[in-house]
Design a protein around this motif. Structure first.
Motif, mmCIF file in Angstrom:
data_model
loop_
_atom_site.group_PDB
_atom_site.id
_atom_site.type_symbol
_atom_site.label_atom_id
_atom_site.label_comp_id
_atom_site.label_asym_id
_atom_site.label_seq_id
_atom_site.Cartn_x
_atom_site.Cartn_y
_atom_site.Cartn_z
ATOM 1 N N GLU A 22 -0.734 -2.326 1.739
ATOM 2 C CA GLU A 22 -1.603 -3.349 2.305
ATOM 3 C C GLU A 22 -1.742 -4.588 1.424
ATOM 4 O O GLU A 22 -1.914 -5.694 1.934
ATOM 5 C CB GLU A 22 -2.984 -2.756 2.595
ATOM 6 C CG GLU A 22 -2.946 -1.669 3.655
ATOM 7 C CD GLU A 22 -4.279 -0.972 3.834
ATOM 8 O OE1 GLU A 22 -5.329 -1.496 3.388
ATOM 9 O OE2 GLU A 22 -4.279 0.131 4.430
ATOM 10 N N ILE A 23 -1.682 -4.421 0.113
ATOM 11 C CA ILE A 23 -1.847 -5.559 -0.804
ATOM 12 C C ILE A 23 -0.490 -6.110 -1.247
ATOM 13 O O ILE A 23 -0.220 -7.300 -1.121
ATOM 14 C CB ILE A 23 -2.698 -5.163 -2.033
ATOM 15 C CG1 ILE A 23 -4.069 -4.636 -1.604
ATOM 16 C CG2 ILE A 23 -2.816 -6.334 -3.009
ATOM 17 C CD1 ILE A 23 -4.970 -5.631 -0.925
ATOM 18 N N LEU A 24 0.370 -5.243 -1.782
ATOM 19 C CA LEU A 24 1.656 -5.722 -2.295
ATOM 20 C C LEU A 24 2.688 -5.933 -1.192
ATOM 21 O O LEU A 24 3.637 -6.689 -1.378
ATOM 22 C CB LEU A 24 2.202 -4.776 -3.356
ATOM 23 C CG LEU A 24 1.365 -4.655 -4.636
ATOM 24 C CD1 LEU A 24 2.087 -3.789 -5.662
ATOM 25 C CD2 LEU A 24 1.007 -6.008 -5.224
ATOM 26 N N GLY A 25 2.527 -5.254 -0.059
ATOM 27 C CA GLY A 25 3.423 -5.488 1.068
ATOM 28 C C GLY A 25 4.640 -4.593 1.156
ATOM 29 O O GLY A 25 5.550 -4.862 1.942
ATOM 30 N N PHE A 26 4.660 -3.500 0.391
ATOM 31 C CA PHE A 26 5.761 -2.557 0.504
ATOM 32 C C PHE A 26 5.622 -1.757 1.802
ATOM 33 O O PHE A 26 4.560 -1.737 2.418
ATOM 34 C CB PHE A 26 5.787 -1.594 -0.691
ATOM 35 C CG PHE A 26 6.202 -2.250 -1.977
ATOM 36 C CD1 PHE A 26 7.534 -2.539 -2.218
ATOM 37 C CD2 PHE A 26 5.271 -2.580 -2.955
ATOM 38 C CE1 PHE A 26 7.934 -3.146 -3.401
ATOM 39 C CE2 PHE A 26 5.651 -3.183 -4.137
ATOM 40 C CZ PHE A 26 6.983 -3.468 -4.363
ATOM 41 N N ALA A 27 6.699 -1.092 2.203
ATOM 42 C CA ALA A 27 6.705 -0.285 3.423
ATOM 43 C C ALA A 27 6.935 1.186 3.052
ATOM 44 O O ALA A 27 7.711 1.490 2.137
ATOM 45 C CB ALA A 27 7.824 -0.753 4.351
ATOM 46 N N VAL A 28 6.285 2.080 3.770
ATOM 47 C CA VAL A 28 6.454 3.517 3.532
ATOM 48 C C VAL A 28 7.871 3.921 3.915
ATOM 49 O O VAL A 28 8.353 3.604 5.001
ATOM 50 C CB VAL A 28 5.434 4.338 4.340
ATOM 51 C CG1 VAL A 28 5.714 5.836 4.191
ATOM 52 C CG2 VAL A 28 4.023 4.012 3.907
#
Length: 130
Positions: A22-28
């Motif tokens: 949510e903050i850094l913008g990585f994806a699961v």
């Protein structure tokens, strides 16, 4: 030879998942229950879903706490993530409440900043010469 996976030790996987997505913008990439409270939980760059995976690894091993505490005390980042513009990312993340231990700093052709990932680690963001 390629780097496929690397890890950061985190105090709380659910909290880390929120911060890193949510903050850094990585994806699961993977979220697999491992029994009990732990999961095989990896994230990737949203721009490179088949790129290097970052394992949000539980920090339960006894060696982890003194290691991470020493790095944080000395201001040493555990990992570095590349960004297109450190200054812009610094402002974006600060607006989201992220705490930085180092404001953007230009060191020759590289600009860096260091943030607290809220999970026990310092993370450096860097804009590298292209």
């Amino acid at each position: 030879m390629r780097i496929r996976l690397t890890s950061v030790f985190v105090d709380d996987q659910a909290k880390a998942l929120r911060f890193y997505t949510e903050i850094l913008g990585f994806a699961v990439k993977h979220d697999v229950p491992m029994g009990g409270e732990h999961r095989w939980l990896t994230v990737t760059s949203a721009d490179e879903p088949d790129g290097t995976e970052l394992l949000l690894e539980p920090a339960g091993h006894p060696a982890v706490k003194p290691y991470r505490d020493a790095l944080v005390q000395d201001g040493i980042p555990l990992a570095q993530f590349a960004v297109d513009d450190v200054h812009a990312e610094y402002e974006r993340l600060r607006a989201l409440g992220v705490r930085f231990t180092q404001e953007p700093l230009e060191m020759g052709p590289v600009t860096t900043a260091v943030l607290d990932d809220t999970c026990g680690n310092l993370i450096q963001i860097a804009t590298l010469p292209g």
